[in-house]
Design an enzyme around this catalytic site. Structure first.
Site, short mmCIF file in Angstrom:
data_model
loop_
_atom_site.label_atom_id
_atom_site.label_comp_id
_atom_site.label_asym_id
_atom_site.label_seq_id
_atom_site.Cartn_x
_atom_site.Cartn_y
_atom_site.Cartn_z
N LYS A 51 0.81 -1.22 0.00
CA LYS A 51 0.00 0.00 0.00
C LYS A 51 0.84 1.27 0.00
O LYS A 51 0.39 2.32 -0.45
CB LYS A 51 -0.95 0.03 1.20
CG LYS A 51 -2.11 -0.96 1.14
CD LYS A 51 -3.23 -0.46 0.23
CE LYS A 51 -4.58 -1.12 0.44
NZ LYS A 51 -4.60 -2.57 0.61
N SER A 301 1.13 -9.88 -0.58
CA SER A 301 0.83 -8.44 -0.59
C SER A 301 1.11 -7.71 0.71
O SER A 301 1.27 -6.49 0.72
CB SER A 301 -0.62 -8.23 -1.01
OG SER A 301 -1.48 -9.07 -0.26
C1 LIG Z 1 -5.30 -3.58 0.28
C2 LIG Z 1 -4.73 -4.95 0.25
C3 LIG Z 1 -5.03 -5.85 -0.78
C4 LIG Z 1 -6.01 -5.53 -1.89
O1 LIG Z 1 -5.61 -4.44 -2.67
P1 LIG Z 1 -6.68 -3.66 -3.57
O2 LIG Z 1 -5.90 -2.58 -4.22
O3 LIG Z 1 -7.74 -3.13 -2.62
O4 LIG Z 1 -7.26 -4.65 -4.51
C5 LIG Z 1 -4.40 -7.09 -0.76
N1 LIG Z 1 -3.55 -7.43 0.22
C6 LIG Z 1 -3.23 -6.60 1.23
C7 LIG Z 1 -2.28 -7.05 2.26
C8 LIG Z 1 -3.81 -5.32 1.27
O5 LIG Z 1 -3.49 -4.49 2.28
#
Ligand SMILES: *Cc1c(COP(=O)(O)O)cnc(C)c1O
Length: 317
Positions: A51, A301
């Site tokens: 993010k 992510s």
């Molecule tokens: C926000 C987030 C997502 C999803 O991202 P989007 O841009 O909302 O699709 C996936 N994994 C983590 C850890 C996140 O913080």
């Protein structure tokens, strides 16, 4: 629409704020699924998730345009990323969190000098509050995914993947509001359209899946999944058209498959990830990609898991 140029600009502008995260591999994972898997380690990213990529691009732009106050509405990773960036740029920042936000996440935001305001339990309550505070202070509200600077920032992850795994054939990405996947699609489909990009949603938070079926943005009622970063109720006005045009496939994973994948990553690779990251591994381990002998990049992510909740998330199998 966001362009490859926008993503490249974001990569240059973000250089001082964002880590170039490593690629990890696991022979066990390769053996289990019959493919060669490359894990893009965004759980090792600054603030613990990808993010920061979107937040760094957007907050810099807002400050360039004269913002002297920043707000966001978030219970988690977006709030931490925005607070971190505003703090780095010396701009006061308020993050609106739900009444029941967990103490660990609040502490992380406060550690970046973010001021906390508690409001309601849904984003429908939090977002207007954060916008109102921005307006009162002559500031700018930073949305979590539906913004061209956020999308371009998240797209820098796609550029890194192409640099680090030049022979990638498939990229697997978690889908919440779709900022991450639409950014990656913007970069990857311009540079190498042969690469398949596959999204993954929890079956209980299947708003993008349903939207793709109907062809238009479709909202779902309040969702419950341990992948809390993916609990959005509908894709964005800017993200959905990109997803609709370029996405190759979207697969759904069950809560049990997410738990199993989470367990596998923690136990076998010793990496601390959060459940939202585990959905890509869940799709691979459950053979839902239906491929063999491929070079697959799975995006991990984020890693912001409350350690006290770890055993709750681990599979009991
Ligand atoms: C926000 C987030 C997502 C999803 O991202 P989007 O841009 O909302 O699709 C996936 N994994 C983590 C850890 C996140 O913080």
């Amino acid at each position: 629409m966001v362009t490859l140029e926008d993503v490249k600009k974001a990569q240059l502008g973000n250089k001082d704020f964002v880590h170039y995260t490593p690629i990890l591999t696991s022979a066990q994972l390769d053996d289990l699924c019959g493919n060669r898997v490359f894990l893009k380690a965004e759980h090792l990213q600054k603030t613990g998730s990808f993010k920061i990529r979107g937040a760094a691009n957007k907050v810099q732009q807002a400050v360039k345009e004269g913002a002297n106050y920043i707000t966001a509405a978030s219970s988690g990773n977006h709030g931490q990323a925005v607070a971190y960036m505003a703090n780095r740029l010396g701009v006061p920042v308020t993050i609106v969190v739900p009444e029941d936000a967990n103490a660990v996440k609040i502490a992380a935001i406060e550690a970046y000098n973010g001021k906390i305001v508690k409001c309601g339990t849904t984003s429908a309550e939090r977002i207007p509050k954060a916008m109102e505070i921005a307006e009162q202070n002559n500031g700018v509200f930073i949305p979590p995914y539906d913004d061209p600077y956020i999308i371009a920032g998240q797209g820098t992850l796609g550029l890194e993947i192409l640099e680090q795994v030049p022979n990638a054939e498939i990229i697997v990405v978690p889908v919440g509001g779709g900022g991450l996947i639409s950014g990656i699609l913007t970069a990857v489909k311009q540079l190498n359209p042969e690469i398949k990009v596959i999204g993954v949603e929890p079956a209980t938070a299947n708003d993008t899946f349903l939207s793709l079926q109907t062809g238009e943005i479709t909202a779902i009622p309040a969702t419950s999944t341990i992948a809390d970063g993916l609990r959005t109720s509908q894709p964005g006005d800017l993200t959905f058209p990109i997803v609709k045009e370029y996405l190759d496939d979207l697969v759904l994973v069950s809560e049990e498959e997410i738990r199993d994948a989470f367990h596998f990553i923690v136990e076998r690779t010793k990496q601390v990830i959060e459940p939202s990251s585990a959905v890509t591994i869940a799709a691979i381990l459950s053979c839902k990609l239906n491929v063999e002998g491929k070079h697959i990049v799975a995006v991990l992510s984020g890693g912001n898991v409350d350690l006290l909740q770890m055993d709750e998330f681990l599979s009991l199998k």
